[in-house]
Design a protein around this motif. Structure first.
Motif, PDB file in Angstrom:
ATOM      1  N   TYR A 163     -21.205 -35.766  62.150  1.00  0.00           N
ATOM      2  CA  TYR A 163     -21.864 -37.008  61.747  1.00  0.00           C
ATOM      3  C   TYR A 163     -22.130 -37.011  60.241  1.00  0.00           C
ATOM      4  CZ  TYR A 163     -25.353 -40.666  61.259  1.00  0.00           C
ATOM      5  OH  TYR A 163     -26.036 -41.786  60.843  1.00  0.00           O
ATOM      6  N   LEU A 164     -22.649 -35.912  59.722  1.00  0.00           N
ATOM      7  CA  LEU A 164     -22.936 -35.821  58.287  1.00  0.00           C
ATOM      8  C   LEU A 164     -21.647 -35.964  57.471  1.00  0.00           C
ATOM      9  CD1 LEU A 164     -25.545 -32.917  58.294  1.00  0.00           C
ATOM     10  CD2 LEU A 164     -25.987 -35.311  57.716  1.00  0.00           C
ATOM     11  N   ARG A 165     -20.572 -35.327  57.948  1.00  0.00           N
ATOM     12  CA  ARG A 165     -19.292 -35.432  57.238  1.00  0.00           C
ATOM     13  C   ARG A 165     -18.801 -36.877  57.214  1.00  0.00           C
ATOM     14  NH1 ARG A 165     -15.997 -32.809  60.525  1.00  0.00           N
ATOM     15  NH2 ARG A 165     -16.467 -30.764  59.669  1.00  0.00           N
ATOM     16  N   GLN A 166     -18.859 -37.546  58.359  1.00  0.00           N
ATOM     17  CA  GLN A 166     -18.404 -38.942  58.420  1.00  0.00           C
ATOM     18  C   GLN A 166     -19.195 -39.832  57.468  1.00  0.00           C
ATOM     19  OE1 GLN A 166     -18.770 -40.037  62.542  1.00  0.00           O
ATOM     20  NE2 GLN A 166     -17.217 -38.591  63.228  1.00  0.00           N
ATOM     21  N   GLU A 167     -20.521 -39.661  57.479  1.00  0.00           N
ATOM     22  CA  GLU A 167     -21.358 -40.510  56.629  1.00  0.00           C
ATOM     23  C   GLU A 167     -21.154 -40.202  55.150  1.00  0.00           C
ATOM     24  OE1 GLU A 167     -23.197 -43.145  57.832  1.00  0.00           O
ATOM     25  OE2 GLU A 167     -21.974 -42.564  59.549  1.00  0.00           O
ATOM     26  N   LYS A 168     -20.986 -38.935  54.815  1.00  0.00           N
ATOM     27  CA  LYS A 168     -20.705 -38.577  53.420  1.00  0.00           C
ATOM     28  C   LYS A 168     -19.381 -39.155  52.964  1.00  0.00           C
ATOM     29  CE  LYS A 168     -23.348 -34.266  52.909  1.00  0.00           C
ATOM     30  NZ  LYS A 168     -23.273 -32.819  52.591  1.00  0.00           N
ATOM     31  N   MET A 169     -18.384 -39.154  53.839  1.00  0.00           N
ATOM     32  CA  MET A 169     -17.073 -39.679  53.461  1.00  0.00           C
ATOM     33  C   MET A 169     -17.093 -41.204  53.335  1.00  0.00           C
ATOM     34  SD  MET A 169     -15.390 -37.056  52.772  1.00  0.00           S
ATOM     35  CE  MET A 169     -16.993 -36.404  52.284  1.00  0.00           C
ATOM     36  N   LYS A 170     -17.977 -41.863  54.068  1.00  0.00           N
ATOM     37  CA  LYS A 170     -18.162 -43.307  53.856  1.00  0.00           C
ATOM     38  C   LYS A 170     -18.722 -43.563  52.464  1.00  0.00           C
ATOM     39  CE  LYS A 170     -19.082 -44.536  58.702  1.00  0.00           C
ATOM     40  NZ  LYS A 170     -20.136 -45.005  59.661  1.00  0.00           N
ATOM     41  N   GLU A 171     -19.696 -42.746  52.066  1.00  0.00           N
ATOM     42  CA  GLU A 171     -20.277 -42.878  50.729  1.00  0.00           C
ATOM     43  C   GLU A 171     -19.230 -42.550  49.665  1.00  0.00           C
ATOM     44  OE1 GLU A 171     -23.126 -43.473  47.668  1.00  0.00           O
ATOM     45  OE2 GLU A 171     -22.877 -44.186  49.739  1.00  0.00           O
ATOM     46  N   ALA A 172     -18.418 -41.512  49.911  1.00  0.00           N
ATOM     47  CA  ALA A 172     -17.362 -41.158  48.968  1.00  0.00           C
ATOM     48  C   ALA A 172     -16.371 -42.310  48.804  1.00  0.00           C
ATOM     49  CB  ALA A 172     -16.639 -39.898  49.446  1.00  0.00           C
ATOM     50  N   MET A 173     -16.040 -42.973  49.892  1.00  0.00           N
ATOM     51  CA  MET A 173     -15.125 -44.111  49.815  1.00  0.00           C
ATOM     52  C   MET A 173     -15.724 -45.229  48.966  1.00  0.00           C
ATOM     53  SD  MET A 173     -13.338 -46.241  52.938  1.00  0.00           S
ATOM     54  CE  MET A 173     -12.139 -44.978  53.349  1.00  0.00           C
ATOM     55  N   ARG A 174     -17.016 -45.454  49.127  1.00  0.00           N
ATOM     56  CA  ARG A 174     -17.680 -46.482  48.324  1.00  0.00           C
ATOM     57  C   ARG A 174     -17.647 -46.113  46.849  1.00  0.00           C
ATOM     58  NH1 ARG A 174     -22.254 -47.647  45.888  1.00  0.00           N
ATOM     59  NH2 ARG A 174     -23.158 -45.598  46.301  1.00  0.00           N
ATOM     60  N   LEU A 175     -17.890 -44.835  46.543  1.00  0.00           N
ATOM     61  CA  LEU A 175     -17.908 -44.395  45.146  1.00  0.00           C
ATOM     62  C   LEU A 175     -16.517 -44.428  44.520  1.00  0.00           C
ATOM     63  CD1 LEU A 175     -20.393 -41.373  45.452  1.00  0.00           C
ATOM     64  CD2 LEU A 175     -20.843 -43.616  44.434  1.00  0.00           C
ATOM     65  N   LEU A 176     -15.485 -44.269  45.309  1.00  0.00           N
ATOM     66  CA  LEU A 176     -14.121 -44.288  44.785  1.00  0.00           C
ATOM     67  C   LEU A 176     -13.739 -45.646  44.196  1.00  0.00           C
ATOM     68  CD1 LEU A 176     -12.302 -42.178  47.510  1.00  0.00           C
ATOM     69  CD2 LEU A 176     -12.297 -41.675  45.057  1.00  0.00           C
ATOM     70  N   SER A 177     -14.463 -46.685  44.575  1.00  0.00           N
ATOM     71  CA  SER A 177     -14.176 -48.010  44.010  1.00  0.00           C
ATOM     72  C   SER A 177     -14.704 -48.149  42.585  1.00  0.00           C
ATOM     73  CB  SER A 177     -14.785 -49.101  44.896  1.00  0.00           C
ATOM     74  OG  SER A 177     -16.192 -48.969  44.945  1.00  0.00           O
ATOM     75  N   ASN A 178     -15.456 -47.147  42.136  1.00  0.00           N
ATOM     76  CA  ASN A 178     -15.972 -47.135  40.765  1.00  0.00           C
ATOM     77  C   ASN A 178     -15.001 -46.374  39.871  1.00  0.00           C
ATOM     78  OD1 ASN A 178     -17.374 -46.724  38.363  1.00  0.00           O
ATOM     79  ND2 ASN A 178     -19.353 -46.451  39.385  1.00  0.00           N
TER      80      ASN A 178
END
Length: 327
Positions: A271-286
């Protein structure tokens, strides 16, 4: 006069529901009227005395189906959602919980109530003695076993994980509507073999039952799991320690991890990995952040860890994601 499930399967139920009939290869699809949304029954009829059905139905009001089946057999139904109640003379009403249930036919009429409280999803088998006698006539079945003894089948003997999986396989076979009818006959043969095993070897299904009880999560413990998840969600990039989560749940680390997985279907680490990777995907748009910056932002020591976990969760690397979306 009786009802005709032996010859027509779910056709009379479909007519009662106002369905239209569509033939799809070797499967019949019964579609409910448009006001029911995407609601249907898919049914295969491999041979006389055998029907396999998958239902995905939303009702606007309860439906009571009366059955008066003269042929001996059984209706086996794997319920995954919805409220279904069996009414048999001289017995208490049976509200079917998720799992596989059995109703005998050929003895007395019975009713099935399909409620409208929630969508109804099930996979069922109309399996009559005539089919069993024909298809097992030349098979080497242990002489000590008689299929007429299904009176004595216990719930746990037809609810082992391999039988539940078999019903899932039947469900998907019906939905793709392209497997040969022989597939269904072979699966019913497998079903009967598994039940024979469970009847003959009591230790097997009792071991399965003990394992299920060991993994069972009480209502109170589920409430604690939602509190644990709530704590994790407060700061997913810097989550509480396992010691802090133990205090929230009021249980040991092993039980906490087990209850979390049984409640949500994945481990806390997943669960922690999935949620962190969602945040990483959001940050990649920067555009101002490189992969190394993002790895540090989501709690990884280096970019290699981020890349490996990002690909594991999303199926592609961070750089592939940026190229895919022109970032």
């Amino acid at each position: 006069m009786g009802t005709n499930e032996y010859l027509t399967g779910s056709a009379e139920l479909a007519a009662q529901l106002g369905c239209t009939k569509i033939n799809q290869n070797n499967v019949v699809e019964y579609c409910l009227p448009p006001e029911h949304g995407d609601s249907w029954l898919m049914e295969a009829h491999p041979s006389a005395g055998l029907f396999v059905t998958n239902a995905y139905v939303t009702l606007l009001k309860p439906v009571v189906r009366e059955y008066d089946i003269r042929q001996n057999g059984r209706w086996l139904c794997s319920v995954t959602n919805g409220v279904i109640t069996i009414l048999e003379p001289g017995k208490k009403a049976r509200r079917l919980q998720p799992g596989i249930h059995l109703v005998q036919t050929g003895r007395q009429p019975f009713k099935i109530v399909f409620d409208a409280d929630a969508p109804i999803w099930f996979t069922s088998i109309w399996l009559f003695d005539g089919w069993i006698h024909v298809h097992l006539r030349d098979k080497s079945v242990e002489p000590s076993y008689n299929f007429a003894d299904y009176d004595g089948w216990q719930f746990a003997q037809y609810n082992t994980p391999d039988i539940l999986l078999l019903f899932e396989q039947l469900k998907y076979a019906l939905r793709i509507a392209s497997v040969p009818l022989m597939y269904y006959e072979n699966k019913i043969g497998e079903l009967l073999a598994l039940i024979i095993r469970n009847v003959r070897y009591e230790w097997f299904w009792k071991r399965q039952l003990q394992e299920e009880r060991r993994r069972y999560v009480t209502y109170q413990n589920k409430k604690y799991m939602f509190l644990v998840k709530e704590e994790l969600d407060k700061n997913i990039l810097n989550p509480p320690s396992i010691k802090q989560l133990i205090a929230v749940a009021g249980m040991g680390a092993t039980k906490l991890r087990q209850c979390f997985k049984e409640t949500f279907g994945y481990t806390m680490d997943e669960y922690l990995r999935q949620e962190k990777m969602k945040e990483a995907m959001r940050l990649l748009s920067n555009d101002d952040l490189n992969v190394k910056n993002i790895a540090a932002a989501v709690g990884y020591k280096n970019s290699s860890q981020l890349i490996a976990n990002f690909k594991k969760v999303h199926g592609f690397t961070p750089n592939e994601f940026r190229k895919l979306f022109g970032l």
